[in-house]
Write an enzyme that holds these catalytic residues in place. Structure first.
Site, PDB file in Angstrom:
ATOM      1  N   ASP A  83       7.042  -6.909  12.024  1.00  0.00           N
ATOM      2  CA  ASP A  83       6.165  -5.407  10.778  1.00  0.00           C
ATOM      3  C   ASP A  83       7.307  -5.304  10.703  1.00  0.00           C
ATOM      4  O   ASP A  83       6.568  -4.798   9.101  1.00  0.00           O
ATOM      5  CB  ASP A  83       5.639  -4.862  12.044  1.00  0.00           C
ATOM      6  N   SER A  84       8.081  -5.215   9.791  1.00  0.00           N
ATOM      7  CA  SER A  84       8.801  -4.498   8.995  1.00  0.00           C
ATOM      8  C   SER A  84       9.012  -5.280   7.341  1.00  0.00           C
ATOM      9  O   SER A  84       9.131  -5.044   6.211  1.00  0.00           O
ATOM     10  CB  SER A  84      10.745  -4.521   9.410  1.00  0.00           C
ATOM     11  N   ASP A 125       5.737  -9.489  16.854  1.00  0.00           N
ATOM     12  CA  ASP A 125       5.893  -8.316  16.243  1.00  0.00           C
ATOM     13  C   ASP A 125       4.432  -7.599  16.858  1.00  0.00           C
ATOM     14  O   ASP A 125       3.425  -8.181  15.488  1.00  0.00           O
ATOM     15  CB  ASP A 125       6.250  -7.827  15.396  1.00  0.00           C
ATOM     16  N   LYS A 166       6.455  -8.563  20.677  1.00  0.00           N
ATOM     17  CA  LYS A 166       7.346  -7.942  20.431  1.00  0.00           C
ATOM     18  C   LYS A 166       6.400  -6.276  20.653  1.00  0.00           C
ATOM     19  O   LYS A 166       6.205  -6.564  19.636  1.00  0.00           O
ATOM     20  CB  LYS A 166       8.684  -7.569  19.604  1.00  0.00           C
ATOM     21  N   GLU A 195       6.941  -2.059  20.844  1.00  0.00           N
ATOM     22  CA  GLU A 195       7.361  -0.598  21.322  1.00  0.00           C
ATOM     23  C   GLU A 195       7.493   0.510  21.574  1.00  0.00           C
ATOM     24  O   GLU A 195       6.258   0.493  21.986  1.00  0.00           O
ATOM     25  CB  GLU A 195       7.326  -0.144  19.659  1.00  0.00           C
ATOM     26  N   GLU A 218      17.714  -0.071  19.042  1.00  0.00           N
ATOM     27  CA  GLU A 218      17.718   0.132  17.505  1.00  0.00           C
ATOM     28  C   GLU A 218      18.656   1.384  17.123  1.00  0.00           C
ATOM     29  O   GLU A 218      17.606   2.429  18.176  1.00  0.00           O
ATOM     30  CB  GLU A 218      16.247   0.454  16.764  1.00  0.00           C
TER      31      GLU A 218
HETATM   32  O1  KIV Z   1      10.395  -5.144  12.211  1.00  0.00           O
HETATM   33  C1  KIV Z   1      11.060  -5.035  11.948  1.00  0.00           C
HETATM   34  O2  KIV Z   1      11.726  -6.208  11.328  1.00  0.00           O
HETATM   35  C2  KIV Z   1      11.795  -4.892  13.561  1.00  0.00           C
HETATM   36  C3  KIV Z   1      13.796  -5.298  13.699  1.00  0.00           C
HETATM   37  C4  KIV Z   1      14.151  -3.735  13.127  1.00  0.00           C
HETATM   38  C5  KIV Z   1      14.045  -5.109  15.216  1.00  0.00           C
HETATM   39  O3  KIV Z   1      11.514  -4.243  14.339  1.00  0.00           O
END
Ligand code: KIV
Length: 289
Positions: free
Chosen positions: A65-66, A108, A137, A139, A205
């Site tokens: 989600d970056s 994500d 993924k 968090e 992280e």
């Molecule tokens: O969203 C993302 O790119 C991430 C990485 C920083 C691990 O969670």
């Protein structure tokens, strides 16, 4: 057989130098770890960069989600929606299909898409899995343990994420190192609980190198993937734009610009893979705490 794929827009990346590699799967990642080989992961958000990363030998592609920050220009990842994530996962999946790519794709789960209930998390995870992700993924520790268990029980591989969790940046008070001092023990308990719940990967992280190294030893069934967490993890991940030196902001300390000595994006990604595998990246004194 030709090594390139012609397209109306030019030429897609040459077939992977690792074309003979087996599709990346959880057993394959377990094998890599068992023989002490580091796992490589990069973010990618579209078809072309995903195909290039695959051709460079990257094992895991994180559709992170970056993308909210690097593709959409948002100030944080909080504004990213599930629909946006689905769009980018589908793009990455199609890119890999075009080049017969073999990377493991992680989608994500964005902010708010798994927070209400386990059932909501299952619905959101299903959207990304049906878009073609191999794993999702999410968090956080604590309350996420039940969610992880619920998803894993239903056949959805899960990557957890502890330390600096960007979706909670406002609660954390900024992008800062986590797991120092007393909070190290809490993070350790959370990591154990996530492994017990069935998480098979854990992004760590911005945590001290000593903590991530200890956790890696303590989590044989859950592969630690570090970003700003030193050299002692089972694998490494970077945001693609950061490692190509095209970050709009300031590069965090833990990033290396792999484009500097290379003449193509694929070569820069291959240099990243080689540096992670041979242990020359990250360098604890330069990139960790
Ligand atoms: O969203 C993302 O790119 C991430 C990485 C920083 C691990 O969670």
């Amino acid at each position: 057989m030709s090594n390139t794929n012609a397209s109306p827009y030019g030429t897609l990346p040459p077939a992977s130098p690792v074309a003979a590699r087996k599709p990346i799967s959880l057993p394959r990642l377990n094998e890599l770890r068992a023989r002490g080989e580091k796992i490589t992961m990069l973010t990618a958000y579209d078809a072309t960069f995903a195909a290039v990363a695959d051709a460079a030998g990257v094992e895991c592609i994180l559709v992170g989600d970056s993308l909210g920050m690097v593709c959409q220009g948002l100030a944080s990842t909080v504004g990213v929606t599930l629909d946006t994530m689905r769009y980018h996962v589908e793009s990455v999946v199609r890119g890999l299909q075009r080049v017969q790519g073999t990377a493991w794709i992680i989608g994500d789960l964005p902010f708010g898409s798994y927070h209400e209930s386990k059932e909501q998390a299952l619905r959101s995870a299903s959207v990304l899995m049906q878009a073609g992700a191999h794993m999702v993924k999410l968090e956080g520790g604590g309350w996420t343990t039940d969610v992880v268990h619920f998803l894993v029980e239903r056949g959805i591989p899960v990557c957890a994420h502890l330390g600096l969790t960007p979706q909670t940046v406002h609660a954390l008070g900024g992008y800062r190192v986590q797991g120092r001092g007393d909070s190290a023990n809490k993070l350790r308990q959370e990591a154990m609980a996530l492994q017990d719940a069935g998480a098979s990967m854990l992004v760590l992280e911005m945590v001290p190198e000593s903590l991530s190294t200890t956790l890696t030893q303590e989590l044989p069934r859950c592969h630690t993937i570090g970003i700003g967490a030193g050299n002692g993890t089972a694998g490494q991940v970077l945001v693609m734009h950061d490692m190509l030196g095209i970050n709009l902001g300031k590069n965090p300390k833990f990033v290396r610009n792999f484009m500097l000595d290379q003449t193509s994006v694929q070569a820069a990604m291959a240099a990243y893979v080689a540096a992670v595998k041979d242990g020359s990246f990250p360098v604890n004194a330069e990139h960790a705490w």
